[in-house]
Structures are given as C-alpha cells and as structure tokens.
Write a protein that holds these residues in place. Structure first.
Motif, PDB file in Angstrom:
ATOM      1  N   LEU A  65     -29.300 -32.888 -53.819  1.00  0.00           N
ATOM      2  CA  LEU A  65     -28.854 -31.944 -54.847  1.00  0.00           C
ATOM      3  C   LEU A  65     -27.735 -31.047 -54.318  1.00  0.00           C
ATOM      4  N   HIS A  66     -26.948 -30.523 -55.232  1.00  0.00           N
ATOM      5  CA  HIS A  66     -25.870 -29.613 -54.868  1.00  0.00           C
ATOM      6  C   HIS A  66     -26.391 -28.179 -54.938  1.00  0.00           C
ATOM      7  N   ASP A  68     -25.101 -25.496 -55.842  1.00  0.00           N
ATOM      8  CA  ASP A  68     -24.691 -24.729 -57.023  1.00  0.00           C
ATOM      9  C   ASP A  68     -25.533 -25.053 -58.253  1.00  0.00           C
ATOM     10  N   THR A  69     -26.191 -26.195 -58.255  1.00  0.00           N
ATOM     11  CA  THR A  69     -26.928 -26.617 -59.447  1.00  0.00           C
ATOM     12  C   THR A  69     -28.401 -26.924 -59.180  1.00  0.00           C
ATOM     13  N   ALA A  70     -28.817 -26.911 -57.914  1.00  0.00           N
ATOM     14  CA  ALA A  70     -30.179 -27.327 -57.575  1.00  0.00           C
ATOM     15  C   ALA A  70     -31.241 -26.447 -58.217  1.00  0.00           C
ATOM     16  N   ARG A  72     -31.487 -25.434 -61.071  1.00  0.00           N
ATOM     17  CA  ARG A  72     -31.806 -25.891 -62.422  1.00  0.00           C
ATOM     18  C   ARG A  72     -32.992 -26.848 -62.423  1.00  0.00           C
ATOM     19  N   HIS A  73     -33.379 -27.351 -61.278  1.00  0.00           N
ATOM     20  CA  HIS A  73     -34.515 -28.261 -61.166  1.00  0.00           C
ATOM     21  C   HIS A  73     -35.843 -27.511 -61.071  1.00  0.00           C
ATOM     22  N   GLY A 147     -31.227 -22.275 -54.889  1.00  0.00           N
ATOM     23  CA  GLY A 147     -30.394 -23.465 -54.987  1.00  0.00           C
ATOM     24  C   GLY A 147     -30.088 -24.054 -53.621  1.00  0.00           C
ATOM     25  N   GLU A 148     -29.801 -23.191 -52.654  1.00  0.00           N
ATOM     26  CA  GLU A 148     -29.520 -23.664 -51.302  1.00  0.00           C
ATOM     27  C   GLU A 148     -30.759 -24.277 -50.661  1.00  0.00           C
ATOM     28  N   ALA A 151     -31.383 -27.693 -52.291  1.00  0.00           N
ATOM     29  CA  ALA A 151     -30.347 -28.641 -51.886  1.00  0.00           C
ATOM     30  C   ALA A 151     -30.605 -29.147 -50.474  1.00  0.00           C
TER      31      ALA A 151
END
Length: 224
Positions: A65-66, A68-70, A72-73, A147-148, A151
C-alpha cells in the motif's frame, strides 16, 4: 519508549533505527480476550503490566500500500490493551529475536468497533487502575501516521480484513513508564490479583477488567 527510558533513568533519545522504519511485532490472535473478561497474569510473571493503545481494524485488504492512501483501508478503531509481562520481556529482549512469552498471554479488544467516520481526530483516551487515573492523552504525537504504518506492514505481504494494528502505547499509558525505583523488581506498582484496569474514551467506550492469578508454571529449572 521515551517515557520508559526516562522512568529507568536513561536518556530519552531513541536509536536512529526507530526513525528509519516503524517498529512492530506480530501479536498472538489466540490471546484475544473481551473488554470485560478477567485477565490472568502471564504464568511466571511478577511484573505484569497493561498498555493503553488504540487498534486500527483493517476493513479492505491490500499489499504494498501507499502511505498516502493506506489509511483508507481502515474500517474502524477500538481499544487495544497489550498486556505485557515486563520480566519476561527483559529476557526476550536479551535473546534478541522477538517479544516471545512477554506479549502472548492476553490482548484486549473492544468494547466496540467504532467506524472510521465516527472517530474524531485527536480524541482523548485514559487508563485507570483501581479507580486511580494512570494516564490521559491522545495519539496526536505518533511518530508514524496510520497510513505509514499500514504501508510499511503491507510491504511484500497481504493485510487482510480483520487484521488489527496497534498504535503503540499512548505516552504514560503503561506502568513501566511510572517506575520510581532503580530496581524494577522493587517497584510496587505492578499489577496484582484483584486489581481493576479500565481504559476509557468518549469516542471508543470503556474496557473494565479484573486481574486474576496465573496458572503456576512448571519451573524452568526442572526442565534440564
């Protein structure tokens, strides 16, 4: 970790490795218990501790995952109390290959899964033992964002729905950070049978649990 180091009279500066990647370990899913269940002390432990953490629950799986968007999971959040045998942890750390028996006796989740859209940013959490508040704070000072964290954990492997990612302890949210003696064994604040531990937050609800005696283990000295 910084709070623990300070309590133990050590400099609070962390090794540079802590800023290079998020530190984590794999917990034991078989050790999960409910938010109002009694908690047995880890067998053989005399320095039993709780940890005030928040758990992020994965709702949508993924790999690599990235950052910046992780986030969202994440489907929602709950309390994550990572009960720890600090005396076992000292041995685990000396062996240098993982947390081992210091972390696998109990993990509390609950009392509910609060969906991500219902959790306000920077919400406050608190911990109390026998009615005395031990810690109050938030996750606003996390070194790594959700997010980090997701990811990094998903690098080269799958995160699957239902996985729970612990935040790490809210500052002050474990007894180890309140040790007031040079000798850990002389600290009188470790959890004992009959103690009641409560984690609470307006956003997440409340866990309330009573500590119970451990099953006496077979002494390791008799194994050889």
């Amino acid at each position: 970790m910084r709070g623990c180091y300070r309590a133990l009279g050590r400099p609070a500066d962390l090794h540079p490795a802590w800023s290079q990647t998020p530190a984590f370990y794999f917990g034991n899913p078989a050790a999960v218990i409910g938010p109002h269940d009694d908690v047995p002390i880890a067998p053989g432990s005399r320095w039993f501790d709780f940890e005030l953490e928040v758990g992020a629950v994965v709702g949508r799986g993924g790999r690599d995952l990235h950052p910046d968007t992780a986030a969202r999971h994440i489907v929602g959040y709950t309390f994550y109390n990572d009960w720890t045998a600090r005396d076992h942890q000292l041995r685990d750390m000396a062996q240098g290959i993982g947390m081992g028996k210091s972390k696998d006796s109990a993990i509390t989740l609950g009392p509910a899964l609060v969906t991500a859209d219902e959790v306000p940013p920077g919400f406050e959490v608190a911990a109390a033992v026998n009615g005395r508040e031990i810690a109050r704070g938030s996750l606003s000072g996390m070194d790594w964002s959700w997010g980090e964290l997701l990811a990094f954990l998903s690098r080269g492997t799958d995160l699957v729905p239902g996985d729970v990612i612990g935040s790490g302890t809210v500052p002050g949210g474990c007894l180890l950070e309140h040790v007031d003696t040079p000798d850990l064994g002389a600290f009188t604040g470790w959890l004992a049978p009959g103690d009641e531990v409560v984690l609470s937050a307006t956003a997440l609800g409340e866990t309330r649990q009573t500590v119970r005696p451990a099953v006496p283990p077979v002494p390791l000295s008799s194994w050889h």
